[in-house]
Design a protein around this motif. Sequence first.
Motif, PDB file in Angstrom:
ATOM      1  N   GLU A  36      27.729  19.959 -24.794  1.00 55.43           N
ATOM      2  CA  GLU A  36      26.156  19.557 -25.442  1.00 55.43           C
ATOM      3  C   GLU A  36      26.211  18.356 -26.073  1.00 55.43           C
ATOM      4  O   GLU A  36      27.146  17.688 -26.439  1.00 55.43           O
ATOM      5  CB  GLU A  36      25.839  20.695 -26.512  1.00 55.43           C
ATOM      6  CG  GLU A  36      26.651  20.587 -27.801  1.00 55.43           C
ATOM      7  CD  GLU A  36      26.309  21.561 -28.682  1.00 55.43           C
ATOM      8  OE1 GLU A  36      25.430  22.300 -28.580  1.00 55.43           O
ATOM      9  OE2 GLU A  36      26.824  21.583 -29.864  1.00 55.43           O
ATOM     10  N   ILE A  37      25.196  17.510 -25.961  1.00 54.06           N
ATOM     11  CA  ILE A  37      25.034  16.169 -26.582  1.00 54.06           C
ATOM     12  C   ILE A  37      24.082  16.270 -27.821  1.00 54.06           C
ATOM     13  O   ILE A  37      22.993  16.690 -27.629  1.00 54.06           O
ATOM     14  CB  ILE A  37      24.612  15.169 -25.733  1.00 54.06           C
ATOM     15  CG1 ILE A  37      25.548  15.164 -24.569  1.00 54.06           C
ATOM     16  CG2 ILE A  37      24.617  13.795 -26.262  1.00 54.06           C
ATOM     17  CD1 ILE A  37      25.108  14.155 -23.621  1.00 54.06           C
ATOM     18  N   ILE A  38      24.637  15.926 -29.082  1.00 52.80           N
ATOM     19  CA  ILE A  38      23.623  15.818 -30.112  1.00 52.80           C
ATOM     20  C   ILE A  38      23.402  14.346 -30.521  1.00 52.80           C
ATOM     21  O   ILE A  38      24.405  13.671 -30.798  1.00 52.80           O
ATOM     22  CB  ILE A  38      24.485  16.449 -31.263  1.00 52.80           C
ATOM     23  CG1 ILE A  38      24.624  17.956 -31.243  1.00 52.80           C
ATOM     24  CG2 ILE A  38      23.440  16.331 -32.589  1.00 52.80           C
ATOM     25  CD1 ILE A  38      26.118  18.091 -31.154  1.00 52.80           C
ATOM     26  N   PHE A  39      22.235  13.958 -30.254  1.00 51.04           N
ATOM     27  CA  PHE A  39      21.799  12.572 -30.645  1.00 51.04           C
ATOM     28  C   PHE A  39      21.292  12.508 -31.908  1.00 51.04           C
ATOM     29  O   PHE A  39      20.399  13.705 -32.305  1.00 51.04           O
ATOM     30  CB  PHE A  39      20.478  12.263 -29.841  1.00 51.04           C
ATOM     31  CG  PHE A  39      21.098  11.471 -28.280  1.00 51.04           C
ATOM     32  CD1 PHE A  39      21.760  10.369 -28.253  1.00 51.04           C
ATOM     33  CD2 PHE A  39      20.806  12.272 -27.171  1.00 51.04           C
ATOM     34  CE1 PHE A  39      22.201   9.965 -27.104  1.00 51.04           C
ATOM     35  CE2 PHE A  39      21.617  11.998 -25.878  1.00 51.04           C
ATOM     36  CZ  PHE A  39      22.047  10.707 -25.938  1.00 51.04           C
ATOM     37  N   VAL A  40      21.577  11.673 -32.860  1.00 47.57           N
ATOM     38  CA  VAL A  40      20.946  11.568 -34.209  1.00 47.57           C
ATOM     39  C   VAL A  40      20.271  10.217 -34.298  1.00 47.57           C
ATOM     40  O   VAL A  40      20.958   9.508 -34.315  1.00 47.57           O
ATOM     41  CB  VAL A  40      22.284  11.783 -35.214  1.00 47.57           C
ATOM     42  CG1 VAL A  40      21.472  11.614 -36.584  1.00 47.57           C
ATOM     43  CG2 VAL A  40      22.880  13.178 -35.158  1.00 47.57           C
ATOM     44  N   ASN A  41      18.962  10.555 -34.440  1.00 42.71           N
ATOM     45  CA  ASN A  41      18.075   9.422 -34.578  1.00 42.71           C
ATOM     46  C   ASN A  41      18.162   8.908 -36.075  1.00 42.71           C
ATOM     47  O   ASN A  41      17.671   9.460 -36.914  1.00 42.71           O
ATOM     48  CB  ASN A  41      17.011   9.532 -33.990  1.00 42.71           C
ATOM     49  CG  ASN A  41      15.769   8.499 -34.139  1.00 42.71           C
ATOM     50  OD1 ASN A  41      16.107   7.319 -34.383  1.00 42.71           O
ATOM     51  ND2 ASN A  41      14.415   8.852 -34.567  1.00 42.71           N
ATOM     52  N   ASP A  42      18.818   7.821 -36.326  1.00 42.59           N
ATOM     53  CA  ASP A  42      19.008   7.187 -37.611  1.00 42.59           C
ATOM     54  C   ASP A  42      17.741   6.382 -38.334  1.00 42.59           C
ATOM     55  O   ASP A  42      18.130   5.277 -38.334  1.00 42.59           O
ATOM     56  CB  ASP A  42      20.330   6.283 -37.649  1.00 42.59           C
ATOM     57  CG  ASP A  42      20.729   6.228 -39.046  1.00 42.59           C
ATOM     58  OD1 ASP A  42      20.155   6.450 -40.220  1.00 42.59           O
ATOM     59  OD2 ASP A  42      21.582   5.378 -39.197  1.00 42.59           O
ATOM     60  N   GLY A  43      16.740   7.089 -38.159  1.00 44.09           N
ATOM     61  CA  GLY A  43      15.332   6.489 -38.592  1.00 44.09           C
ATOM     62  C   GLY A  43      15.086   5.042 -37.635  1.00 44.09           C
ATOM     63  O   GLY A  43      15.007   3.879 -38.331  1.00 44.09           O
ATOM     64  N   SER A  44      15.379   5.019 -36.635  1.00 43.74           N
ATOM     65  CA  SER A  44      15.018   3.899 -35.596  1.00 43.74           C
ATOM     66  C   SER A  44      13.572   3.421 -35.821  1.00 43.74           C
ATOM     67  O   SER A  44      12.747   4.380 -35.880  1.00 43.74           O
ATOM     68  CB  SER A  44      15.168   4.305 -34.119  1.00 43.74           C
ATOM     69  OG  SER A  44      16.741   4.723 -33.845  1.00 43.74           O
ATOM     70  N   LYS A  45      13.400   2.126 -35.616  1.00 37.51           N
ATOM     71  CA  LYS A  45      12.034   1.793 -35.588  1.00 37.51           C
ATOM     72  C   LYS A  45      11.412   1.566 -34.248  1.00 37.51           C
ATOM     73  O   LYS A  45      10.329   0.932 -33.977  1.00 37.51           O
ATOM     74  CB  LYS A  45      12.158   0.148 -36.086  1.00 37.51           C
ATOM     75  CG  LYS A  45      12.427   0.179 -37.568  1.00 37.51           C
ATOM     76  CD  LYS A  45      12.491  -1.084 -38.338  1.00 37.51           C
ATOM     77  CE  LYS A  45      12.879  -0.943 -39.752  1.00 37.51           C
ATOM     78  NZ  LYS A  45      14.544  -0.507 -39.801  1.00 37.51           N
ATOM     79  N   ASP A  46      12.184   1.787 -33.245  1.00 35.24           N
ATOM     80  CA  ASP A  46      11.604   1.732 -31.705  1.00 35.24           C
ATOM     81  C   ASP A  46      11.566   3.269 -31.146  1.00 35.24           C
ATOM     82  O   ASP A  46      11.295   4.016 -32.008  1.00 35.24           O
ATOM     83  CB  ASP A  46      12.568   1.030 -30.917  1.00 35.24           C
ATOM     84  CG  ASP A  46      14.044   1.594 -30.803  1.00 35.24           C
ATOM     85  OD1 ASP A  46      14.097   2.755 -31.452  1.00 35.24           O
ATOM     86  OD2 ASP A  46      14.805   1.138 -29.952  1.00 35.24           O
ATOM     87  N   ASN A  47      11.304   3.270 -29.783  1.00 36.10           N
ATOM     88  CA  ASN A  47      11.052   4.633 -29.386  1.00 36.10           C
ATOM     89  C   ASN A  47      12.293   5.486 -29.093  1.00 36.10           C
ATOM     90  O   ASN A  47      12.328   6.343 -28.330  1.00 36.10           O
ATOM     91  CB  ASN A  47      10.177   4.414 -28.032  1.00 36.10           C
ATOM     92  CG  ASN A  47       8.899   3.975 -28.207  1.00 36.10           C
ATOM     93  OD1 ASN A  47       8.225   4.514 -29.388  1.00 36.10           O
ATOM     94  ND2 ASN A  47       8.425   3.039 -27.535  1.00 36.10           N
ATOM     95  N   THR A  48      13.305   5.492 -29.890  1.00 37.55           N
ATOM     96  CA  THR A  48      14.511   6.180 -29.687  1.00 37.55           C
ATOM     97  C   THR A  48      14.311   7.786 -29.724  1.00 37.55           C
ATOM     98  O   THR A  48      14.735   8.285 -28.752  1.00 37.55           O
ATOM     99  CB  THR A  48      15.504   5.733 -30.716  1.00 37.55           C
ATOM    100  OG1 THR A  48      15.874   4.444 -30.533  1.00 37.55           O
ATOM    101  CG2 THR A  48      16.874   6.597 -30.369  1.00 37.55           C
ATOM    102  N   TRP A  49      13.367   8.078 -30.784  1.00 37.72           N
ATOM    103  CA  TRP A  49      13.191   9.421 -31.001  1.00 37.72           C
ATOM    104  C   TRP A  49      12.452  10.045 -29.633  1.00 37.72           C
ATOM    105  O   TRP A  49      12.626  11.206 -29.370  1.00 37.72           O
ATOM    106  CB  TRP A  49      12.504   9.778 -32.211  1.00 37.72           C
ATOM    107  CG  TRP A  49      12.155  11.127 -32.453  1.00 37.72           C
ATOM    108  CD1 TRP A  49      10.904  11.572 -32.452  1.00 37.72           C
ATOM    109  CD2 TRP A  49      13.192  12.330 -32.452  1.00 37.72           C
ATOM    110  NE1 TRP A  49      11.081  13.199 -32.656  1.00 37.72           N
ATOM    111  CE2 TRP A  49      12.319  13.240 -32.675  1.00 37.72           C
ATOM    112  CE3 TRP A  49      14.570  12.120 -32.388  1.00 37.72           C
ATOM    113  CZ2 TRP A  49      13.173  14.823 -32.678  1.00 37.72           C
ATOM    114  CZ3 TRP A  49      15.072  13.402 -32.632  1.00 37.72           C
ATOM    115  CH2 TRP A  49      14.294  14.549 -32.550  1.00 37.72           C
ATOM    116  N   ALA A  50      11.194   9.316 -29.106  1.00 33.18           N
ATOM    117  CA  ALA A  50      10.721   9.867 -27.908  1.00 33.18           C
ATOM    118  C   ALA A  50      11.474   9.909 -26.860  1.00 33.18           C
ATOM    119  O   ALA A  50      11.308  11.034 -26.004  1.00 33.18           O
ATOM    120  CB  ALA A  50       9.495   8.834 -27.873  1.00 33.18           C
TER     121      ALA A  50
END
Length: 313
Positions: A36-50
Motif C-alpha cells: 500500500e502507498i501512503i501519500f502525506v500531503n504536507d500542506g502543498s500549495k499546488d494540486n498535490t492533494w487533488a
Amino acid sequence: MSLLSIVIPAYNEERMVPKAAEAIGKVLEKENICYEIIFVNDGSKDNTWAQIEKISQIEKNIIGVHFSRNFGKESAIFAGLANANGDCCVVMDCDLQHPPETLIDMYRLWEKGYEIVEGIKKSRGKESVIHKASAGMFYKIMSKAVKIDMSRASDYKLMDRKAVNALLNMPEKNAFFRALSSWVGFKGTTVEFDVQERTDGESKWSTWSLVKYAITNIVSFSTAPMQFVTVAGVFVFVMGIVLGIQSLCKYFSGHAVEGFTTVILLILLIGSIIMMSLGIIGYYISKIYEEVKGRPRYLISKKVGRKENTIEE
Ligand code: UDP
Ligand code: MG
C-alpha cells in the motif's frame, strides 16, 4: 501474506505523485509483493492533494493524508507511519530520487529476518561543492552525537512493525527520523542505492532551511554545545588568574596604569563568550519549551483511501 507500506511525504509534488505511484506499482507487482502507498500531503500549495485523491480512487491500495498546513518532512513521515497498516514500512521521497528497485532488495532482506534495512547512498547525486562540504560537516557532528556513521545515511529505509511502533511511541516532538531509526536499535542491515536525479519539480530545501534543519537535529540528539559553555568558562577563568597575577605584580612593583589594551580585549572576549553561551542555552530552553507545550506534531484535515472504508471516521 505480509503487507508492505510505503510512506511518501509530498510537498508541492503534483507532477511526481502519479509518476511515483506508477513506478512503485510496476516494480512491486512484478515481484508479487502486496503493498500500500501512503501519500502525506504536507500542506502543498499546488494540486498535490487533488492528484492524490484522484489516484486513490483508481487504485484501492493508495491512502492519502492531508495536513492542515506545512509541518515539514519529519512530521509527514511520522503521520505516514501512524497511518500505515503494513507489517513493514518503507519511507521514501516522492521525487523518485530513491530508486523503487531498491524496495525489492529491502523487502527480501526483511523476509530474511532483518528488522531495519537502511538505504545507504552510494553516491550523493548532483550537488554543489558548498552543499557537499556543509552536509559533510553536519553528518560528522551527527555521527558523533548518535555514535553511528551517518555520512551516507538517507531517509530511505525499511522498518519492521516493531521498530515503527517504537518510533510512534516516542513522545518527543523534535524528532530526527534518520537518526532515531538507528537509535531504536533492532537487527539491522544496509543496502546501497544510487541517488537519482529529480525528473520533475524542484528541491524544497533552501540553504537557510538546511542550516536550521542541521541545528535542530544536532540539538535534539546532543547536549555537547552546552558543554562548550562550561569549557569556555574554564578557559576564561584560567586566563583571568594568569592576568590577575600579572597585574598584581605590576601594581606592587609600581607600573600599574599601562595595560589598557588588555582590559579592552578581556571585556570583548568575555562579553562575546557570555553572549554566545547564553544563546546556546537559550536555544535549548526554547526546544524544551516546545516539548513541554506538547503540541501535536501535525494536524490532519482529511484522509482518503483504505482506512476511510474500513475504520470509523
Ligand atoms: N518534503 C515534505 N515537506 C517539506 C519539504 C519536503 O514533505 O516541507 C518532501 C518532498 O515532497 C520530497 C521529500 O520531502 O518527497 C524530499 O524533498 P526534496 O526532494 O525537496 O529534498 P532533497 O531531495 O533535495 O533533499
Ligand atoms: Mg529530492
